[in-house]
Design a protein around this motif. Structure first.
Motif, PDB file in Angstrom:
ATOM      1  N   ALA A  45      64.575  65.023  12.437  1.00 24.90           N
ATOM      2  CA  ALA A  45      64.820  65.477  10.724  1.00 24.90           C
ATOM      3  C   ALA A  45      64.738  67.199  11.031  1.00 24.90           C
ATOM      4  O   ALA A  45      64.016  67.769  11.708  1.00 24.90           O
ATOM      5  N   PHE A  46      65.683  67.843  10.175  1.00 28.88           N
ATOM      6  CA  PHE A  46      65.640  69.284   9.995  1.00 28.88           C
ATOM      7  C   PHE A  46      65.501  69.636   8.739  1.00 28.88           C
ATOM      8  O   PHE A  46      65.970  68.931   7.922  1.00 28.88           O
ATOM      9  N   ASP A  47      64.791  70.640   8.528  1.00 29.43           N
ATOM     10  CA  ASP A  47      64.714  71.430   7.111  1.00 29.43           C
ATOM     11  C   ASP A  47      66.042  72.284   6.799  1.00 29.43           C
ATOM     12  O   ASP A  47      66.116  73.262   7.716  1.00 29.43           O
ATOM     13  N   THR A  48      66.581  71.906   5.909  1.00 34.20           N
ATOM     14  CA  THR A  48      67.975  72.591   5.675  1.00 34.20           C
ATOM     15  C   THR A  48      67.612  73.760   4.953  1.00 34.20           C
ATOM     16  O   THR A  48      68.554  74.573   4.425  1.00 34.20           O
ATOM     17  N   GLY A  49      66.639  73.924   4.271  1.00 36.82           N
ATOM     18  CA  GLY A  49      66.295  74.892   3.175  1.00 36.82           C
ATOM     19  C   GLY A  49      66.568  74.194   1.794  1.00 36.82           C
ATOM     20  O   GLY A  49      65.844  74.903   0.851  1.00 36.82           O
ATOM     21  N   ARG A  78      68.431  64.316   8.149  1.00 36.87           N
ATOM     22  CA  ARG A  78      67.895  63.172   9.131  1.00 36.87           C
ATOM     23  C   ARG A  78      69.047  62.818   9.918  1.00 36.87           C
ATOM     24  O   ARG A  78      70.063  62.650   9.485  1.00 36.87           O
ATOM     25  N   GLY A 137      66.208  70.678   1.565  1.00 35.28           N
ATOM     26  CA  GLY A 137      66.015  69.628   1.805  1.00 35.28           C
ATOM     27  C   GLY A 137      65.820  68.998   3.301  1.00 35.28           C
ATOM     28  O   GLY A 137      65.963  69.799   4.111  1.00 35.28           O
ATOM     29  N   THR A 138      65.767  67.755   3.377  1.00 33.71           N
ATOM     30  CA  THR A 138      65.588  67.338   5.114  1.00 33.71           C
ATOM     31  C   THR A 138      66.975  66.732   5.538  1.00 33.71           C
ATOM     32  O   THR A 138      67.553  65.631   4.675  1.00 33.71           O
TER      33      THR A 138
END
Length: 176
Positions: free
Chosen positions: A153-157, A162, A159-160
């Motif tokens: 998972a990545f934090d997009t700024g 997946r 939201g996340t």
């Protein structure tokens, strides 16, 4: 009918790669990542990264061509020790502009990248796909690749995002 082919990218192709990546992400992932992240794909850092990837020679950046048009691209590299127990080849990205979809370009890119990865010593293939990207997941499934249960998972700024890891054989053949 125009001739379709796959060829290695050169430094002269960077602008088309940047355009295709940004335009395709804007069409496919606008609901998954913020517009500011997609806009960064058009910036100087993105151009420098693609120039570096093409110039490094450690990976394979390939273009899908139809007639005079560049319609997609893929980037792949060996992700472990070549010919070792972890001889994985990773498809870092594989994108075909939506307007050129369903014409075999994705399959040609994947098969060509898989062959290049095998030549570099990889045995197995992997690709990280946004969990919500059903079309890409189906594309890899048609090639015999399956989710292996690994998720990141990545934090997009905003939201996340997946991603699921799809894995499979690099022994792919083009079918006509």
């Amino acid at each position: 009918m125009a001739i379709a082919a796959v060829r290695a990218a050169t430094s002269a192709d960077v602008e088309e790669i940047v355009r295709i990546q940004a335009d395709t992400w804007a069409a496919a992932y606008a609901s998954l990542v913020p517009a500011t992240a997609i806009e960064q794909l058009r910036g100087a850092e993105a151009r420098a990264a693609w120039s570096g990837a093409i110039g490094a020679g450690a990976g394979h950046v390939l273009l899908a061509i139809e007639g005079d048009w560049t319609v997609g691209f893929a980037a792949a590299a060996v992700a472990g020790e070549p010919s070792g127990p972890d001889a994985w080849g990773e498809i870092g990205t594989l994108l075909v502009e939506p307007r050129w979809g369903r014409r075999g370009h994705g399959g040609r890119l994947l098969a060509t990248a898989a062959h290049a990865l095998q030549q570099a010593g990889a045995i197995y293939g992997l690709a990280w796909i946004p969990e919500a990207d059903e079309a890409s997941r189906r594309f890899y499934a048609r090639a015999g690749w399956e989710p292996d249960g690994t998720v990141r998972a990545f934090d997009t700024g905003a939201g996340t995002l997946r991603e699921v890891r799809m894995t499979g054989s690099l022994d792919l053949k083009l079918t006509t």
